[in-house]
Design an enzyme around this catalytic site. Structure first.
Site, mmCIF file in Angstrom:
data_model
loop_
_atom_site.group_PDB
_atom_site.id
_atom_site.type_symbol
_atom_site.label_atom_id
_atom_site.label_comp_id
_atom_site.label_asym_id
_atom_site.label_seq_id
_atom_site.Cartn_x
_atom_site.Cartn_y
_atom_site.Cartn_z
ATOM 1 C CD GLU A 72 -3.024 1.076 0.399
ATOM 2 O OE1 GLU A 72 -3.641 2.104 0.119
ATOM 3 O OE2 GLU A 72 -3.322 -0.044 -0.057
ATOM 4 C CB ILE A 74 1.415 8.212 -1.079
ATOM 5 C CG1 ILE A 74 2.254 8.153 0.207
ATOM 6 C CG2 ILE A 74 0.668 9.537 -1.161
ATOM 7 C CD1 ILE A 74 3.327 9.223 0.286
ATOM 8 C CB VAL A 78 1.471 -3.217 -4.689
ATOM 9 C CG1 VAL A 78 2.186 -4.263 -5.548
ATOM 10 C CG2 VAL A 78 2.047 -1.842 -4.949
ATOM 11 C CE LYS A 93 2.622 2.572 -6.989
ATOM 12 N NZ LYS A 93 3.941 3.235 -6.869
ATOM 13 C CG ASP A 184 10.550 6.964 0.745
ATOM 14 O OD1 ASP A 184 11.089 6.911 1.890
ATOM 15 O OD2 ASP A 184 9.398 6.561 0.529
#
EC number: 2.7.11.22
Length: 636
Positions: A72, A74, A78, A93, A184
């Site tokens: 999961e 933002i 998936v 996705k 990230d």
């Protein structure tokens, strides 16, 4: 989505935009923060069908069968699916919506197209789009693991760590060379398969750092966020990804994150305690950053990386220090990190084909498993707490029971002690009483003894008195007997005197004159001096005799005058005596021998005995000593 079953898109859009890019990793990276939404979306998505039409103008449900939700993010979720006909495992996705303001989704799709040539970026198999709702689904290859799920179940060896970490550095180096920051990097966004290959996913926050210079500081997951972002810097570059890669390196060798802060303040404090406190000396102008006041109160901590990881090789520590350098300008780049001796020293990195395979697990599954394990742990902890509470309660009860028992024992002990003290006191009282009685008895015995002694002394005194009385009585009796004898003798003497010729010649002479005559004779015979005679006379006569003598003296005088013819002086008597002796010497046989003078009772000595003179004897002038008059004269 079930309501969008008849919408179609042109296949050219899908094939041109997503031919070699992948974004399944993006969804899986953010799934851990939205687990509850993942569960609800999964149920809704699986219950319906994928109606979106792909580049082949067919429905997605005609080509793929959804198995489960594995992530999961933002921008979407998936899912794990199987391609019909080939049974190939794929990842789908789903992007929830694409509006003009949804810049992240647009930029991710753009970056997937831009970076499709990089082999470490997840490739795109197919895309399904709905133009009316701006929803689309990207089909990626299925990867058995994400690194976070894998590390939650397994501990990697150093060669495995080197293999995965080298692929990560190579992939991020190509991304940086393309002018893109990932922003990230974390273990959940790194996908691995059982062939040993690693792919970088989730480009949802990635951006180009060549087109602009000011960015948001609220990027990168907190545990992997660089210190310049935490201090509020908005001008940064790809070095923020290198800090995140350093955190991933620690997680690879320890299977856990070493900087788990719950807030930016705590994250800064954790970084300062591990890597040291940032100062202007080691990081120029750091004090000018917006959030520097959050660490200004902290002491200047030294770096503890070498102390914490002292059991690891020196090349590993040097690589880690280069990646976790506080000053971003001195931090290692991906290209510099690939030149580290860590990858050339033994043990060497495994080749991907030599990497072991593991049971498939993704971050969502790992999260679900962790949740389940956490629930089990919580349940177990709850049971342990209940058990502990029961044990504590039992312990308290036992303790209370022991305390009560101890109190009872103390009470019994005090009672026994009190009883013992009472008994001891009683014994002492009895002993004192006995001692007192004994003392009284001793005193009584002593008193009796004293009384007995007094009685004995009294008896002895009485006995002595009695003896004395008896003695006196005997003496009295003897005296009386003597007096009687004396009286008898006197009577006899008087009788003899009456019968003697001397008495006839001097019958009228009283007894006093006879005594005087006897004393004169005695004194003459013993030749005593005048003084002795006077002393004897004083000792001889008693007071009564003296009084009688004085009273009778006058009578004697007159009697003597009247009877002058009858009185013969002492010298005449002595002369007569001498004449008689001469006559006897001349005429020894003319007459019969007369009795000696001593035969006359009046010639006996007085009570006080005297020794007769040797010149006077009654044996008619016989000088034989045996016939001498040596016996004192006694008058009775």
């Amino acid at each position: 989505m079930p309501s969008q079953s008849n919408n179609v898109i042109t296949s050219s859009t899908a094939s041109s935009s997503m031919s070699s890019s992948s974004n399944s990793s993006d969804a899986s990276s953010t799934s851990s923060s939205n687990t509850n939404n993942a569960h609800s979306s999964n149920n809704q998505f699986v219950s319906g069908q994928l109606n979106l039409v792909g580049n082949t103008h067919t429905k997605i449900n005609d080509n793929y069968e959804i198995i489960s939700k594995i992530g999961e993010g933002i921008s979407g979720s998936v899912f794990k699916a199987i391609k019909k006909g080939t049974e190939e495992m794929v990842a789908l996705k789903n992007f929830k919506g694409w509006t003009e303001g949804d810049r992240a989704s647009k930029e991710e799709c753009s970056l997937l197209q831009q970076l499709r040539h990089i082999p470490y970026i997840t490739p795109v198999i197919d895309i399904y789009t709905n133009f009316e709702t701006s929803e689309y689904i990207i089909v990626f290859p299925y990867f058995e693991h994400d690194l976070s799920g894998l590390l939650s179940e397994h501990r990697l060896s150093i060669p495995q760590v080197k293999c995965y970490f080298k692929q990560l550095l190579e992939g991020i180096n190509e991304i940086h060379n393309a002018g893109v920051m990932h922003r990230d990097i974390k273990a959940a966004n790194l996908l691995v398969n059982n062939k040993g290959s690693l792919f970088i996913g989730d480009l949802g926050t990635a951006t180009s750092y060549t087109k602009r210079s000011v960015f948001s500081s609220k990027v990168v997951t907190l545990w992997y966020r660089a210190p310049e972002l935490l201090l509020g810097s908005t001008q940064y570059g790809p070095e923020i990804d290198m800090w995140s890669i350093g955190c991933v390196l620690i997680e690879l060798v320890t299977s856990r994150n070493f900087l788990p802060g719950s807030s930016e303040q705590q994250q800064l404090e954790a970084i300062c305690k591990l890597c040291g406190t940032p100062t202007d000396e080691i990081w120029p102008n750091v004090s000018q950053l917006q959030n520097f006041n959050q660490i200004s109160h902290l002491p200047v901590y030294p770096s503890r990386l070498r102390t914490v990881f002292k059991n690891f090789s020196n090349d590993f520590i040097e690589l880690l220090e280069g990646l976790l350098t506080l000053n971003p300008k001195k931090r290692l780049t991906a290209e510099q990190a690939l030149q580290s001796p860590f990858f050339t020293n033994h043990p060497l990195p495994f080749k991907p084909e030599n990497m072991p395979g593991y049971q498939p697990i993704h971050v969502l599954e790992a999260v679900q498993k962790r949740v389940q394990q956490q629930q089990e742990l919580e349940q177990q902890k709850k049971q342990e707490e209940q058990k502990k509470q029961q044990e504590e309660q039992k312990k308290l009860e036992d303790q209370k029971k022991q305390e009560e028992q101890k109190k009872q024992e103390d009470l019994l002990k005090r009672q026994r002690l009190l009883k013992r003290q009472q008994e001891l006191k009683k014994q002492q009282d009895e002993q004192r009483q006995q001692e007192l009685i004994k003392k009284q008895q001793e005193q009584e015995q002593l008193r009796l003894k004293v009384e007995h002694e007094k009685q004995r002394q009294e008896q002895e005194r009485l006995r002595l008195i009695q003896q004395e009385q008896e003695r006196l009585k005997r003496q009295q009796q003897e005296h009386e007997q003597r007096l009687q004898r004396e009286q008898q003798q006197q009577l006899n003497q008087l009788q003899q005197q009456k019968e003697s010729p001397l008495n006839n010649s001097y019958g009228k002479i009283n007894l006093k004159r006879s005594l005087d005559l006897v004393n004169d004779i005695r004194n003459y015979c013993t030749s005593e001096t005048e003084s002795e005679y006077e002393s004897d006379e004083e000792d001889f006569y008693t007071e009564e005799e003296v009084e009688d003598y004085s009273s009778d003296e006058e009578d004697d005088y007159y009697n003597a005058q009247s009877n002058k013819s009858l009185y013969t002086p002492i010298k005449a008597m002595i002369q007569q005596h001498n004449n008689n002796q001469q006559h006897q010497q001349q005429y020894p046989y003319s007459q019969q021998q007369q009795e000696p003078i001593s035969s006359n009772p009046f010639l006996q000595p007085p009570k006080k005995q005297r020794t007769a003179s040797t010149g006077f004897n009654n044996n008619n002038g016989n000088n034989n000593n045996n016939n001498n008059l040596s016996t004192p004269l006694t008058i009775h």
